[in-house]
Design an enzyme around this catalytic site. Structure first.
Site, PDB file in Angstrom:
ATOM      1  N   LYS A 161      76.585 -28.869 -13.814  1.00  0.00           N
ATOM      2  CA  LYS A 161      76.373 -27.807 -12.817  1.00  0.00           C
ATOM      3  C   LYS A 161      74.993 -27.906 -12.190  1.00  0.00           C
ATOM      4  CE  LYS A 161      76.533 -24.232 -10.234  1.00  0.00           C
ATOM      5  NZ  LYS A 161      76.888 -22.865 -10.566  1.00  0.00           N
ATOM      6  N   LYS A 186      66.892 -20.097 -10.026  1.00  0.00           N
ATOM      7  CA  LYS A 186      67.154 -20.170 -11.472  1.00  0.00           C
ATOM      8  C   LYS A 186      67.793 -21.499 -11.848  1.00  0.00           C
ATOM      9  CE  LYS A 186      70.913 -18.662 -12.739  1.00  0.00           C
ATOM     10  NZ  LYS A 186      72.304 -19.156 -12.937  1.00  0.00           N
ATOM     11  N   SER A 230      76.185 -19.690 -14.849  1.00  0.00           N
ATOM     12  CA  SER A 230      75.330 -20.877 -14.778  1.00  0.00           C
ATOM     13  C   SER A 230      74.080 -20.617 -15.601  1.00  0.00           C
ATOM     14  CB  SER A 230      74.970 -21.188 -13.328  1.00  0.00           C
ATOM     15  OG  SER A 230      76.106 -21.571 -12.595  1.00  0.00           O
TER      16      SER A 230
END
Length: 295
Positions: free
Chosen positions: A173, A241, A98
């Site tokens: 995502k 993150k 990711s």
């Protein structure tokens, strides 16, 4: 499905069971990790081990990477002994990390210059989804590369879709991570409210999960909430993150995300309190601190 020679780089919480599922699907899987025990585990499960990225990818038809964030993708692909300099011509690179859409686009451009192909294919489903092979996989890239990758990805997930060009998988995502984070926060708030009200929490969560309030988050994380078990399935550090990537991308397209910003602040507070290594269901701890229940 025909067997493919696959190099798998990054055998962490997610990567290790994913690589094992590829072995069980009949592929020849060579794994590399920065630490040895996950490599040994893959070998015990029927895979192969490599001492370096270069060794892992040298004969690979498909290279899968599953590492934490942009800096690690940078190192794995562009560093000395990395994927781009050592994968054989024509290999299909599948980055399932990711990262930012910009990093995925950079990898794709560099791969094309070297006669390689690349797609970004981040996942949702957490450790349990990786173990069970039921991940949701959102793919960015060319249609022909997706078509080649899909039989491999089908061994890892039950929802596998091409969502757009290079970088689009990463965009979807971070939208996924927004929904998950807000859902966890809402569940945590419900837990605090229910307990303060003297309700049987275990039963109440089952009832809620049987109606419109039900969700995969509540199914997967119920016992985390009930037992205050925050062993990492998906770490707060990683969700921090991801939400950073989301908010950066949202600013670039002018999309206001007020709820995402608020939950991102809660996650930042957890990290500041030393809880970055816990599961993201530990958002409950923020509320308990506010109520004076935990330090």
């Amino acid at each position: 499905m025909s067997s493919r020679r696959i190099a798998f780089i990054g055998l962490g919480i997610m990567g290790s069971p994913m690589a094992a599922n590829l072995v069980r699907a009949g592929h020849t899987v060579t794994g590399f990790n920065l630490t040895q025990p996950p490599i040994d585990k893959l070998v015990a499960e029927g895979g192969r081990g490599a001492a370096s990225i270069a060794e892992a990818v040298k004969d690979a038809e498909v290279v899968i990477t599953m590492v934490p964030a942009d800096p690690q993708v940078e190192e794995v692909y562009f560093g000395d002994g990395g994927v781009l300099d050592n994968a054989p011509a024509g290999a299909l690179l599948i980055d399932m990390s990711s990262v930012t859409p910009q990093m995925s686009q950079r990898v794709a451009a560099a791969a094309e210059e070297r006669g390689l192909r690349s797609i970004d294919a981040p996942v949702s489903g957490g450790e349990a989804g990786a173990i069970e092979g039921v991940l949701s996989i959102m793919v960015g890239g060319k249609a022909e590369d997706f078509a080649e990758a899909k039989p491999v990805l089908d061994a890892l997930g039950t929802t596998v879709a091409l969502v757009g060009p290079s970088g689009a998988g990463q965009t979807v995502k971070v939208a996924n991570q927004l929904i998950v984070a807000v859902n966890i926060q809402a569940c945590a708030e419900a837990v605090v409210f229910l307990e303060r009200s003297g309700v049987d929490l275990d039963v109440a969560l089952d009832v809620l999960n049987g109606g419109l309030a039900g969700s995969t988050v509540l199914t997967r994380k119920k016992q985390n909430f009930v037992n205050r078990d925050f062993a990492p399935g998906f770490r707060i550090d990683l969700h921090h993150k991801d939400l950073g990537n989301l908010l950066s991308a949202a600013r670039a397209v002018g999309a206001p995300l007020p709820t995402a910003s608020l939950v991102a602040d809660f996650i930042t507070a957890l990290r500041a309190a030393g809880d970055g290594g816990l599961d993201h269901s530990a958002l409950l701890r923020n509320l308990e601190r506010l109520s004076g229940k935990v330090n």
